[in-house]
Write a protein that holds these residues in place. Structure first.
Motif, PDB file in Angstrom:
ATOM      1  N   PHE A 135       8.677   4.703  32.821  1.00 15.71           N
ATOM      2  CA  PHE A 135       9.818   4.036  32.197  1.00 15.71           C
ATOM      3  C   PHE A 135       9.361   3.055  31.119  1.00 15.71           C
ATOM      4  CE2 PHE A 135      12.899   0.343  32.735  1.00 15.71           C
ATOM      5  CZ  PHE A 135      13.894   0.897  31.943  1.00 15.71           C
ATOM      6  N   HIS A 136       8.359   2.245  31.437  1.00 17.77           N
ATOM      7  CA  HIS A 136       7.915   1.209  30.508  1.00 17.77           C
ATOM      8  C   HIS A 136       7.188   1.770  29.288  1.00 17.77           C
ATOM      9  CE1 HIS A 136       7.966  -1.810  34.099  1.00 17.77           C
ATOM     10  NE2 HIS A 136       9.118  -1.783  33.460  1.00 17.77           N
ATOM     11  N   TRP A 137       6.643   2.986  29.415  1.00 15.01           N
ATOM     12  CA  TRP A 137       5.859   3.557  28.313  1.00 15.01           C
ATOM     13  C   TRP A 137       6.474   4.838  27.770  1.00 15.01           C
ATOM     14  CZ3 TRP A 137       1.343   1.187  26.529  1.00 15.01           C
ATOM     15  CH2 TRP A 137       0.933   0.066  27.280  1.00 15.01           C
ATOM     16  N   GLY A 138       7.731   5.101  28.117  1.00 14.60           N
ATOM     17  CA  GLY A 138       8.353   6.365  27.763  1.00 14.60           C
ATOM     18  C   GLY A 138       9.330   6.295  26.610  1.00 14.60           C
ATOM     19  N   LEU A 139      10.534   6.765  26.839  1.00 13.98           N
ATOM     20  CA  LEU A 139      11.513   6.953  25.776  1.00 13.98           C
ATOM     21  C   LEU A 139      11.958   5.652  25.119  1.00 13.98           C
ATOM     22  CD1 LEU A 139      13.736   9.689  27.465  1.00 13.98           C
ATOM     23  CD2 LEU A 139      12.111  10.017  25.587  1.00 13.98           C
ATOM     24  N   HIS A 140      12.120   4.582  25.905  1.00 16.60           N
ATOM     25  CA  HIS A 140      12.619   3.327  25.335  1.00 16.60           C
ATOM     26  C   HIS A 140      11.713   2.767  24.227  1.00 16.60           C
ATOM     27  CE1 HIS A 140      15.517   3.321  28.637  1.00 16.60           C
ATOM     28  NE2 HIS A 140      16.141   2.337  28.027  1.00 16.60           N
ATOM     29  N   PRO A 141      10.422   2.589  24.477  1.00 16.94           N
ATOM     30  CA  PRO A 141       9.586   2.055  23.386  1.00 16.94           C
ATOM     31  C   PRO A 141       9.556   2.948  22.162  1.00 16.94           C
ATOM     32  CG  PRO A 141       8.239   2.737  25.272  1.00 16.94           C
ATOM     33  CD  PRO A 141       9.645   2.718  25.733  1.00 16.94           C
ATOM     34  N   TRP A 142       9.499   4.259  22.383  1.00 17.76           N
ATOM     35  CA  TRP A 142       9.425   5.152  21.236  1.00 17.76           C
ATOM     36  C   TRP A 142      10.755   5.238  20.507  1.00 17.76           C
ATOM     37  CZ3 TRP A 142       5.120   6.346  18.972  1.00 17.76           C
ATOM     38  CH2 TRP A 142       3.937   6.233  19.694  1.00 17.76           C
ATOM     39  N   ALA A 143      11.866   4.964  21.208  1.00 21.42           N
ATOM     40  CA  ALA A 143      13.159   4.885  20.526  1.00 21.42           C
ATOM     41  C   ALA A 143      13.193   3.670  19.598  1.00 21.42           C
ATOM     42  CB  ALA A 143      14.292   4.808  21.547  1.00 21.42           C
ATOM     43  N   ILE A 144      12.619   2.566  20.055  1.00 19.52           N
ATOM     44  CA  ILE A 144      12.549   1.361  19.211  1.00 19.52           C
ATOM     45  C   ILE A 144      11.766   1.663  17.939  1.00 19.52           C
ATOM     46  CG2 ILE A 144      11.659  -0.997  19.071  1.00 19.52           C
ATOM     47  CD1 ILE A 144      12.113  -1.145  22.160  1.00 19.52           C
ATOM     48  N   TYR A 145      10.604   2.307  18.101  1.00 21.44           N
ATOM     49  CA  TYR A 145       9.803   2.675  16.934  1.00 21.44           C
ATOM     50  C   TYR A 145      10.563   3.652  16.034  1.00 21.44           C
ATOM     51  CZ  TYR A 145       5.835   0.830  19.636  1.00 21.44           C
ATOM     52  OH  TYR A 145       4.976   0.036  20.360  1.00 21.44           O
ATOM     53  N   TYR A 286      11.964  10.038  36.935  1.00 24.27           N
ATOM     54  CA  TYR A 286      12.151   9.182  35.768  1.00 24.27           C
ATOM     55  C   TYR A 286      13.421   9.564  35.003  1.00 24.27           C
ATOM     56  CZ  TYR A 286      11.458   7.816  30.854  1.00 24.27           C
ATOM     57  OH  TYR A 286      11.631   7.350  29.575  1.00 24.27           O
ATOM     58  N   VAL A 287      13.574  10.861  34.732  1.00 27.83           N
ATOM     59  CA  VAL A 287      14.765  11.328  34.017  1.00 27.83           C
ATOM     60  C   VAL A 287      16.029  11.077  34.845  1.00 27.83           C
ATOM     61  CG1 VAL A 287      15.926  13.360  33.059  1.00 27.83           C
ATOM     62  CG2 VAL A 287      13.461  13.049  32.709  1.00 27.83           C
ATOM     63  N   GLN A 288      15.939  11.327  36.146  1.00 28.12           N
ATOM     64  CA  GLN A 288      17.098  11.164  37.021  1.00 28.12           C
ATOM     65  C   GLN A 288      17.558   9.707  37.103  1.00 28.12           C
ATOM     66  OE1 GLN A 288      16.338  12.477  41.022  1.00 28.12           O
ATOM     67  NE2 GLN A 288      18.371  11.937  41.774  1.00 28.12           N
ATOM     68  N   ASN A 289      16.597   8.772  37.141  1.00 25.05           N
ATOM     69  CA  ASN A 289      16.932   7.353  37.341  1.00 25.05           C
ATOM     70  C   ASN A 289      16.918   6.541  36.051  1.00 25.05           C
ATOM     71  OD1 ASN A 289      17.018   6.955  40.464  1.00 25.05           O
ATOM     72  ND2 ASN A 289      15.189   8.188  40.108  1.00 25.05           N
ATOM     73  N   LEU A 290      16.801   7.212  34.913  1.00 25.62           N
ATOM     74  CA  LEU A 290      16.698   6.503  33.645  1.00 25.62           C
ATOM     75  C   LEU A 290      17.878   5.556  33.384  1.00 25.62           C
ATOM     76  CD1 LEU A 290      15.031   6.113  31.053  1.00 25.62           C
ATOM     77  CD2 LEU A 290      16.255   8.044  30.056  1.00 25.62           C
TER      78      LEU A 290
END
Length: 504
Positions: A135-145, A286-290
């Motif tokens: 979660f901490h290194w996945g979609l959220h940070p790369w969405a910010i970038y 991860y996908v299920q609980n995102l």
């Protein structure tokens, strides 16, 4: 040398004042910034969570919207770099040092101090440890970038605007972007970049020192870390003087080769079936609980876990966004928005998940077997976590040396990329800032990292990120509004014949 701009002068003065403060009175710097960090985490933690989740939702929307067919440049432009080199460059700039630093340490910490009230060292704690690492290194940070890079690339290559953060706001502010408001936006972006990158460089110096200490017995003191910073500074200044198509390109490819070599060694030397089962199951959870993880604050439990981990990470990624976003934009000309968003979101997320499964999975497997990995980390610091794991396997010393080399090349690449970005942002968006400008920012970056380590160690590095991120998060929201306004004025190209035949 590029003409000295107002943004350059103000940003350098502010940076020097900060470095002087930390040098003259490190205790004062540490206490003041810690108080401000605590205020932002407690009072505005919800803002960081909502902002990061909103950025991800917008990025996903772009994949499926008609605007995904727009190209970052003219319709006849083609990508400057092939996919492999492109992935290597954006990954090295976006995650490098942090991923190596936390690959073992974060899952181990969550395993012994899990979120959501799970029992320490339980199977549930292990499951949550990897779920939250993903979660901490996945979609959220790369969405910010993605948002920052997309906005910069769109306005630079399609609209012909300067490669400045302020230039993105032209649809909203008009000619006022060339006045004081635009200068303030650019200064905030520069200062956020300095602190965001200094955080990462501090982690890198600390881990290189930890590796050297673990292998040789030399104390991992501030003096050791300072010498490391000096050596690496000289190396990345040499790289910075060669230009983006030489130094950064070759180093990025080297990073990927070394990272994959290290990861595959541990994958096959370690518990391979356990690691791959862990990766597969964690990816699913991860996908299920995102959605629930994205908005989780625990208001009735009074726990500081979310503030210490998730909010720190979101702030760190936001602070890194002007740097990584500018760099990714620079190397992404000619790609469609859909291709760009899919590439930036998915490839690094999947690779990062595999990385945590290999390194964190090996560590927890060893700890369950009674090797005392966690005790080593607790006694000697999280900087030695990776090396403590590698030493448990054949060729451990050689692999540790390769790991130190990998961290060093990531260090050089990140700092080299940042000097280019800072040079670009302080020379009215010049795509080729002068070597003197880049070297000036190189010295400031390294000095800021050293001062933060001197004043408060790793805690001070985290503090700097959280403080620098707050104003830039507001700027990213403005960038989204400006992008939407600009998209509505674009003539979207028709679907390809293949797409049209699929709809008949």
């Amino acid at each position: 040398m590029n003409k000295l701009t107002t943004v350059f002068i103000i940003s350098v003065i502010l940076s020097i004042l900060f470095i002087s403060w930390g040098t003259i009175s490190p205790e004062s710097l540490d206490s003041t910034t810690s108080s401000l960090q605590s205020f932002l985490q407690v009072k505005f933690g919800w803002f960081y969570l909502l902002a990061a989740s909103g950025f991800l939702i917008f990025a996903i929307y772009l994949i499926f919207s008609k605007y995904g067919r727009l190209r970052l440049g003219k319709e006849t432009d083609v990508p400057e770099y092939n996919l492999i080199t492109w992935f290597a460059m954006l990954f090295s700039a976006g995650m490098g040092i942090g991923l190596v630093f936390w690959g073992v340490a974060e899952p181990m910490f969550h395993y012994y101090d899990p979120p959501a009230g799970a029992a320490s060292e339980s199977d549930e704690a292990a499951r949550l440890a990897f779920q939250y690492s993903f979660f901490h290194w996945g979609l959220h940070p790369w969405a910010i970038y993605t948002i920052v890079a997309l906005a910069l690339a769109f306005f630079k290559f399609r609209k012909g605007a300067p490669g400045l953060i302020s230039a993105v706001f032209y649809p909203i502010l008009g000619d006022r972007v060339y006045g004081p408001i635009g200068k303030i936006i650019d200064v905030i972006a520069v200062i956020a970049t300095v602190f965001g990158v200094a955080t990462s460089l501090g982690f890198g110096a600390s881990q290189i020192g930890g590796g050297v200490s673990y292998l040789t017995g030399v104390e991992n003191s501030f003096n050791t870390q300072f010498i490391i910073i000096l050596i690496v500074t000289v190396l990345y200044m040499i790289s910075a003087s060669t230009g983006i198509s030489k130094g950064i390109k070759y180093l990025s490819n080297t990073n990927i080769v070394l990272a994959i070599l290290l990861m595959f060694f541990l994958l096959f030397a370690g518990p391979t079936n356990f690691i791959m089962d862990l990766f597969t199951s964690t990816l699913g959870s991860y996908v299920q609980n995102l959605p629930s993880m994205s908005l989780r604050m625990r208001p009735f439990e009074g726990s500081s876990w979310i503030q210490s981990w998730t909010i720190f990470y979101w702030a760190w990624w936001i602070a890194w966004a002007p740097f990584v976003g500018t760099f990714i934009a620079r190397v992404s000309k000619g790609r469609t928005i859909r291709e760009f968003v899919l590439g930036v979101l998915l490839v690094p997320t999947i690779f990062g998940g595999l990385w945590f499964s290999v390194f964190g999975g090996s560590a927890i497997s060893l700890d369950m077997a009674g090797t005392g990995i966690y005790d080593i980390i607790s006694n000697q610091g999280m900087e030695v976590a990776l090396f403590a794991v590698l030493e448990q396997y054949p060729l451990g010393t050689i692999m540790s040396i390769i790991a130190i080399l990998l961290i060093s090349t990531f260090f050089i690449t990140s700092a080299d990329s940042a000097t280019f970005v800072l040079g670009m942002q302080t020379t009215n968006g010049s795509m080729n800032p002068s070597t003197k400008i880049k070297l000036t920012w190189g010295v400031i970056q390294s000095s800021a990292a050293a001062v933060l380590l001197w004043s408060g160690g790793l805690g001070a590095l985290q503090t700097a990120s959280i403080i620098a991120a707050f104003p830039f998060a507001i700027i990213i929201i403005g960038m989204i509004i400006s992008l939407i306004k600009a998209f509505k004025e674009e003539k979207v190209p028709p679907r390809s014949k293949k797409d049209e035949s699929n709809t008949k």
